[in-house]
Design a protein around this motif. Structure first.
Motif, PDB file in Angstrom:
ATOM      1  N   ASN A 203       1.025  -1.118   0.022  1.00 17.34           N
ATOM      2  CA  ASN A 203      -0.003   0.144  -0.215  1.00 17.34           C
ATOM      3  C   ASN A 203       0.915   1.105  -0.162  1.00 17.34           C
ATOM      4  O   ASN A 203       1.226   1.741   1.056  1.00 17.34           O
ATOM      5  N   ASN A 204       1.179   1.577  -1.161  1.00 18.62           N
ATOM      6  CA  ASN A 204       1.925   3.052  -1.423  1.00 18.62           C
ATOM      7  C   ASN A 204       3.430   2.830  -0.749  1.00 18.62           C
ATOM      8  O   ASN A 204       3.713   4.127  -0.173  1.00 18.62           O
ATOM      9  N   VAL A 205       3.980   1.759  -0.437  1.00 16.23           N
ATOM     10  CA  VAL A 205       5.314   1.824   0.080  1.00 16.23           C
ATOM     11  C   VAL A 205       6.387   2.764  -0.737  1.00 16.23           C
ATOM     12  O   VAL A 205       7.307   3.423  -0.204  1.00 16.23           O
ATOM     13  N   GLY A 206       6.221   2.827  -2.130  1.00 22.47           N
ATOM     14  CA  GLY A 206       7.042   3.393  -3.165  1.00 22.47           C
ATOM     15  C   GLY A 206       8.265   2.557  -3.631  1.00 22.47           C
ATOM     16  O   GLY A 206       8.855   3.099  -4.678  1.00 22.47           O
ATOM     17  N   HIS A 207       8.202   1.247  -3.065  1.00 20.94           N
ATOM     18  CA  HIS A 207       9.098   0.481  -4.200  1.00 20.94           C
ATOM     19  C   HIS A 207       8.639  -0.962  -3.444  1.00 20.94           C
ATOM     20  O   HIS A 207       7.672  -1.264  -2.870  1.00 20.94           O
ATOM     21  N   ASP A 208       9.378  -1.896  -4.094  1.00 19.77           N
ATOM     22  CA  ASP A 208       8.777  -3.432  -3.950  1.00 19.77           C
ATOM     23  C   ASP A 208       9.085  -4.021  -2.570  1.00 19.77           C
ATOM     24  O   ASP A 208       9.910  -3.501  -1.825  1.00 19.77           O
ATOM     25  N   VAL A 209       8.146  -4.770  -2.177  1.00 16.55           N
ATOM     26  CA  VAL A 209       8.300  -5.400  -0.609  1.00 16.55           C
ATOM     27  C   VAL A 209       8.169  -6.987  -1.069  1.00 16.55           C
ATOM     28  O   VAL A 209       7.914  -7.439  -2.293  1.00 16.55           O
ATOM     29  N   GLY A 210       8.580  -7.440   0.065  1.00 15.19           N
ATOM     30  CA  GLY A 210       8.251  -9.038   0.244  1.00 15.19           C
ATOM     31  C   GLY A 210       7.759  -9.475   1.300  1.00 15.19           C
ATOM     32  O   GLY A 210       7.244  -8.805   2.181  1.00 15.19           O
ATOM     33  N   PHE A 211       7.969 -10.888   1.671  1.00 18.60           N
ATOM     34  CA  PHE A 211       7.413 -11.524   2.956  1.00 18.60           C
ATOM     35  C   PHE A 211       8.488 -12.501   3.354  1.00 18.60           C
ATOM     36  O   PHE A 211       9.060 -13.240   2.673  1.00 18.60           O
ATOM     37  N   VAL A 212       8.711 -12.560   4.581  1.00 21.37           N
ATOM     38  CA  VAL A 212       9.720 -13.471   5.115  1.00 21.37           C
ATOM     39  C   VAL A 212       8.922 -14.162   6.424  1.00 21.37           C
ATOM     40  O   VAL A 212       8.408 -13.346   7.180  1.00 21.37           O
ATOM     41  N   LEU A 213       8.937 -15.342   6.488  1.00 20.57           N
ATOM     42  CA  LEU A 213       8.271 -16.296   7.514  1.00 20.57           C
ATOM     43  C   LEU A 213       9.476 -17.184   8.272  1.00 20.57           C
ATOM     44  O   LEU A 213      10.004 -17.879   7.489  1.00 20.57           O
ATOM     45  N   VAL A 214       9.513 -17.113   9.647  1.00 15.81           N
ATOM     46  CA  VAL A 214      10.693 -17.975  10.267  1.00 15.81           C
ATOM     47  C   VAL A 214      10.048 -18.524  11.477  1.00 15.81           C
ATOM     48  O   VAL A 214       9.211 -17.720  12.326  1.00 15.81           O
ATOM     49  N   LYS A 215      10.492 -19.824  11.908  1.00 19.26           N
ATOM     50  CA  LYS A 215       9.858 -20.257  12.915  1.00 19.26           C
ATOM     51  C   LYS A 215      10.784 -19.429  14.149  1.00 19.26           C
ATOM     52  O   LYS A 215      12.135 -18.983  14.022  1.00 19.26           O
ATOM     53  N   LYS A 216       9.936 -19.008  15.096  1.00 18.67           N
ATOM     54  CA  LYS A 216      10.555 -18.245  16.320  1.00 18.67           C
ATOM     55  C   LYS A 216      11.697 -18.753  17.068  1.00 18.67           C
ATOM     56  O   LYS A 216      11.780 -19.969  17.236  1.00 18.67           O
ATOM     57  N   GLY A 217      12.744 -18.187  17.289  1.00 19.64           N
ATOM     58  CA  GLY A 217      13.941 -18.477  17.974  1.00 19.64           C
ATOM     59  C   GLY A 217      15.110 -18.822  16.951  1.00 19.64           C
ATOM     60  O   GLY A 217      16.443 -18.947  17.232  1.00 19.64           O
ATOM     61  N   GLU A 218      14.789 -19.017  15.651  1.00 18.72           N
ATOM     62  CA  GLU A 218      15.879 -19.415  14.498  1.00 18.72           C
ATOM     63  C   GLU A 218      16.333 -17.810  14.295  1.00 18.72           C
ATOM     64  O   GLU A 218      15.438 -16.731  14.494  1.00 18.72           O
ATOM     65  N   ASP A 219      17.586 -17.809  13.550  1.00 14.66           N
ATOM     66  CA  ASP A 219      18.281 -16.506  13.124  1.00 14.66           C
ATOM     67  C   ASP A 219      17.674 -16.289  11.895  1.00 14.66           C
ATOM     68  O   ASP A 219      17.548 -16.948  10.739  1.00 14.66           O
ATOM     69  N   VAL A 220      16.769 -15.047  12.047  1.00 17.36           N
ATOM     70  CA  VAL A 220      16.036 -14.546  10.591  1.00 17.36           C
ATOM     71  C   VAL A 220      17.168 -14.142   9.588  1.00 17.36           C
ATOM     72  O   VAL A 220      16.641 -13.910   8.565  1.00 17.36           O
ATOM     73  N   SER A 221      18.222 -13.575  10.076  1.00 17.95           N
ATOM     74  CA  SER A 221      18.919 -13.210   8.975  1.00 17.95           C
ATOM     75  C   SER A 221      19.801 -14.443   8.052  1.00 17.95           C
ATOM     76  O   SER A 221      20.424 -13.994   7.091  1.00 17.95           O
ATOM     77  N   ASN A 222      19.494 -15.602   8.636  1.00 19.43           N
ATOM     78  CA  ASN A 222      19.924 -16.621   7.660  1.00 19.43           C
ATOM     79  C   ASN A 222      18.839 -17.243   6.806  1.00 19.43           C
ATOM     80  O   ASN A 222      17.770 -17.800   7.280  1.00 19.43           O
ATOM     81  N   PRO A 223      19.093 -17.062   5.424  1.00 15.72           N
ATOM     82  CA  PRO A 223      17.865 -17.486   4.620  1.00 15.72           C
ATOM     83  C   PRO A 223      17.628 -19.204   4.639  1.00 15.72           C
ATOM     84  O   PRO A 223      16.581 -19.365   4.393  1.00 15.72           O
ATOM     85  N   ASP A 224      18.640 -19.925   5.264  1.00 12.91           N
ATOM     86  CA  ASP A 224      18.281 -21.442   5.412  1.00 12.91           C
ATOM     87  C   ASP A 224      17.230 -21.562   6.349  1.00 12.91           C
ATOM     88  O   ASP A 224      16.513 -22.425   6.133  1.00 12.91           O
ATOM     89  N   ASN A 225      16.790 -20.490   7.220  1.00 15.13           N
ATOM     90  CA  ASN A 225      16.008 -20.641   8.226  1.00 15.13           C
ATOM     91  C   ASN A 225      14.477 -20.053   7.750  1.00 15.13           C
ATOM     92  O   ASN A 225      13.513 -20.290   8.328  1.00 15.13           O
ATOM     93  N   HIS A 226      14.701 -19.421   6.587  1.00 11.75           N
ATOM     94  CA  HIS A 226      13.400 -18.888   6.028  1.00 11.75           C
ATOM     95  C   HIS A 226      12.360 -19.900   5.567  1.00 11.75           C
ATOM     96  O   HIS A 226      12.819 -21.015   5.029  1.00 11.75           O
TER      97      HIS A 226
END
Length: 129
Positions: free
Chosen positions: A61-84
Motif C-alpha cells: 500500500n504505497n510503500v514506494g518500492h517493492d516489498v516481500g515477505f519472510v516467515l521464520v520459526k521463532k527463535g531461529e536466526d532470521v538473517s539466515n535464509p536457510d531458516n526462512h
C-alpha cells in the motif's frame, strides 16, 4: 562422466520429489491470509492461526518500492535464509500499490515471526494453535 551421472541422478530425484509434493498438495485447501504493508510496517501487528495450510496475500500500500515477505520459526536466526520458510516467500516481488501471493505454506503448532527486509519492517508474531 561422473559429473553427468550426478546431474542425472539429481534431476531425476528432484523430478520425483516435485511430483510427490504436487500430489500431496492436490486436494488440500489453503486459507488465504491478507497482510498489508505500508511504509515501514505491516498493518496487522500479530496473527493467531489454526494449524493448517495457508497462502499469504501480501499487499503493498504505497510503500514506494517493492516489498516481500519472510516467515521464520521463532527463535531461529532470521538473517539466515536457510531458516526462512521458502514456501512463504511471495512468488515475485510485490510492486508498489499491488499484491502478490505465496505458495501454499503448511504451518504446524508453534510460534513464528514475519517481516519484510525490503520495506524494512519490525518482526511480528504469528502463533499457530
Amino acid at each position: 562422466m561422473k559429473n553427468l551421472i550426478f546431474i542425472l541422478i539429481f534431476a531425476i530425484g528432484f523430478t520425483f520429489n516435485g511430483t510427490a509434493q504436487d500430489q500431496m498438495m492436490k486436494g488440500k485447501k489453503a486459507s488465504v491470509v491478507t497482510l498489508e504493508q505500508t511504509d515501514g510496517e505491516f498493518t496487522i501487528k500479530s496473527l493467531s492461526l489454526k494449524e493448517g495450510s495457508y497462502i499469504f496475500n501480501i499487499a503493498n500500500n504505497n510503500v514506494g518500492h517493492d516489498v516481500g515477505f519472510v516467515l521464520v520459526k521463532k527463535g531461529e536466526d532470521v538473517s539466515n535464509p536457510d531458516n526462512h520458510i521458502k514456501s512463504a516467500y511471495v512468488t515475485k516481488a510485490v510492486k508498489n500499490n499491488s499484491s502478490e501471493k505465496t505458495n501454499i505454506t503448511v504451518l504446524s503448532k508453534g510460534e513464528y515471526v514475519y517481516f519484510c527486509p525490503l520495506n524494512p519492517t519490525p518482526q511480528y508474531n504469528l502463533v499457530v494453535k
